[in-house]
Design an enzyme around this catalytic site. Sequence first.
Site, PDB file in Angstrom:
ATOM      1  CD  GLU A  19      74.560  56.953  77.596  1.00  0.00           C
ATOM      2  OE1 GLU A  19      74.716  56.400  76.489  1.00  0.00           O
ATOM      3  OE2 GLU A  19      74.132  58.102  77.714  1.00  0.00           O
ATOM      4  CD  GLU A  52      77.177  59.454  72.311  1.00  0.00           C
ATOM      5  OE1 GLU A  52      77.403  58.714  73.311  1.00  0.00           O
ATOM      6  OE2 GLU A  52      76.391  60.385  72.318  1.00  0.00           O
TER       7      GLU A  52
END
Length: 728
Positions: free
Chosen positions: A205, A196
């Site tokens: 990210e 994740e």
Amino acid sequence: MRRIFQTVFSIVTFHTKHKRWTTNLRSAFKMSDYNTEINRGVDGVGRPPDGGTKCFVARANPVTGKTEWIMQAADYDYHQEIARSAYADMLHDTERNQKYYAAIIKAVQVLRARGCEVRVLDIGTGTGLLSMMAATAGADTVTACEAFQPMAECALSVIEANGFADKINLIPKRSTEVTVGPGCDMPCRANLLVTEVFDTELIGEGAIRTYNHAHQYLLEEDCLVVPGAANMYVQPVTSSFIRRWNTPQQIEVSPGDHITFPVEFMACAGAPSLHDLQLDQVDENLFSPLSPPVKVFRFDFSRRGALKTWDSIHSVVKPDRDGTVDAVFMWWDLEMDPGKEIRLSCAPSWAHPDGKSLPWRDHWMQAIFYTTQSLHVKKDEDFSIVSHHDEYSLWFEAALLNQETKIPERPVCTCGLHLTYSRSRLAMLSDSNRNDLYLRVLRKYIGNASVCLCISDGSLLPLMAAKLGAEKVFTIESNAMCARLMHMLIKENKLEDKVTVIEKLPVDITGEDFQGMNIDIVIGEPSFQAHVLPWDNLYFWYAVNTLQPFLSSTTRILPESVSIHAIAMQFKDLWKIRAPVGLCEGFLLNIFDNMIKTSADIVDEEVEPQPLWEYPGVALSQATQLLSLNFTKPITCCHAVDKTITLICEEEGTVNGVAMWCVFDFGDGLTISTGPQQTPVVGGKVVWDYYTRQAVHLFHQPHALEPGDTLDFDFKFVPEEGNICFCW
């Protein structure tokens, strides 16, 4: 995740949502020692081994403007990184956890059906939750990597405490640093990746680089990936309310006379980052979708070489109404399992596959992207949404089908406005209700011979006063960027002869700065760039007192006073950002809870700023006044306040927070509240101001209250120091 923010003017941090930050640990002790202390505990609360080491740190008090020396833990930055890491937000996301677990079980079953040994790689394991799920699902080997040192050490302890120490190998590295081969971090490539690495923007990210590297160096060719893919959706909307978060709106001061903005402001692409927020909490009457959602990008995480580091596509949109493309809403969903049967959607309620019953999550929300131009479209006449992404960012543009559009670079602010003001501050400047009130106040007091002084950062009040006929207006702009913008606004509105910018701190101002004139009116919104908490704007009062030698007994001070209020709240979900996780899908995470609490006890303030309009909640008490200050009186006439505040619960419920705000009084019943925009009704939803952050204290342990029960806390205000303190 929202941005991590720490103002240089106040050691106060607040919860973040848009996960885009870098780790920069400055620690003098090993995390293994830290965990030992946590597990041992002192009166049930862990203490870091060097927790007694203190040092003096200089900070500027946002209320008084003076530099102070405060005592602070030597490892403050270290604990701040831990306390604000926001892992708990994800762990409270029950739907996320359950769908990851179900998808991992299915992936293991698929590999078993192939007759394969199941070798799992978990990138960015955090607490080790997904790794423990994989081990429980029957994986033969599980390798987890975690680059954030405190979390890696915590994960080791969590994994051991849950009985998986012999099944999970944790590597304290970034996945891009992991090696494969005999004697390396992994003896061979994995055939199941669980990870994740997403944020509200999906790729912010570094998901693209993470997946591409993993497929090239760490995974088998025919591996399975959980989740396997993501689909991104956009929806063009027309909304003057939404648009003002990015583009200032002209203000009518009198018929035919407006405050206008330089073309550089109006044509600028705006801030380069997304605007992440809980779209469901925006009043549906404030925007109109121009079409159903449109799928733009699909990111296939399961195939080697499938993720581009740059892409641009055109999507044809058929509008179902006339309107202007003022912004684009964006969200995404995940295809969790190999069979694409398990979907996790971040869509707002009106586009969500489960309808109105939505899970709460503060780590993945929706986002607004602003187009560089407001494109006018007509019903059933197709237009194009042009979507772009690089390795970390997204941006969108609207264009007519026959309009030739070049592939642009990622938009950036070129005018300085969007780099100086926050989106909420920019929208506040265009808020018609506020501006109408300011104009009503100014019309009452300003005459042709009036000399005004404005004390607020980047305010439009000086322009309003000048256009309403003031002889002279001085405005203090000690912030260099605000001063630059003010000069541009003055020139644009041809007010150079009436408005003078004083680029000094109030303490440095002399009589010469006022050109020998007597100040008749001091005005302020008040709003300052350094403010974090609502009462930080008390700086206005301290500035007025500093400038008292240049004022007279007849000088009008506006606003005249301020009051601070509090109310007991039952937030629907906000309390989860500070609540312990405990048991998560059958796995015990108390070690993680203790780590977060230990660091939070060191760095967290008693109250934090939050945009409460995004977080539904009902009032359990009446609003109670904590303090009232008269701006027309000297600070020396104000006595210190040290008292116990009692909030009386009038509705059965669970109080999990206390919200606080300011009300500025301009006289004659004209007030501006930085909190509720309607009188709160006990048991009813509180309607909060869109443009300011309120202060909130969140209880680690919510309290069940019956009508008549009381909630007490200590409140202290020391005028000479400008400090407001709470004790719960």
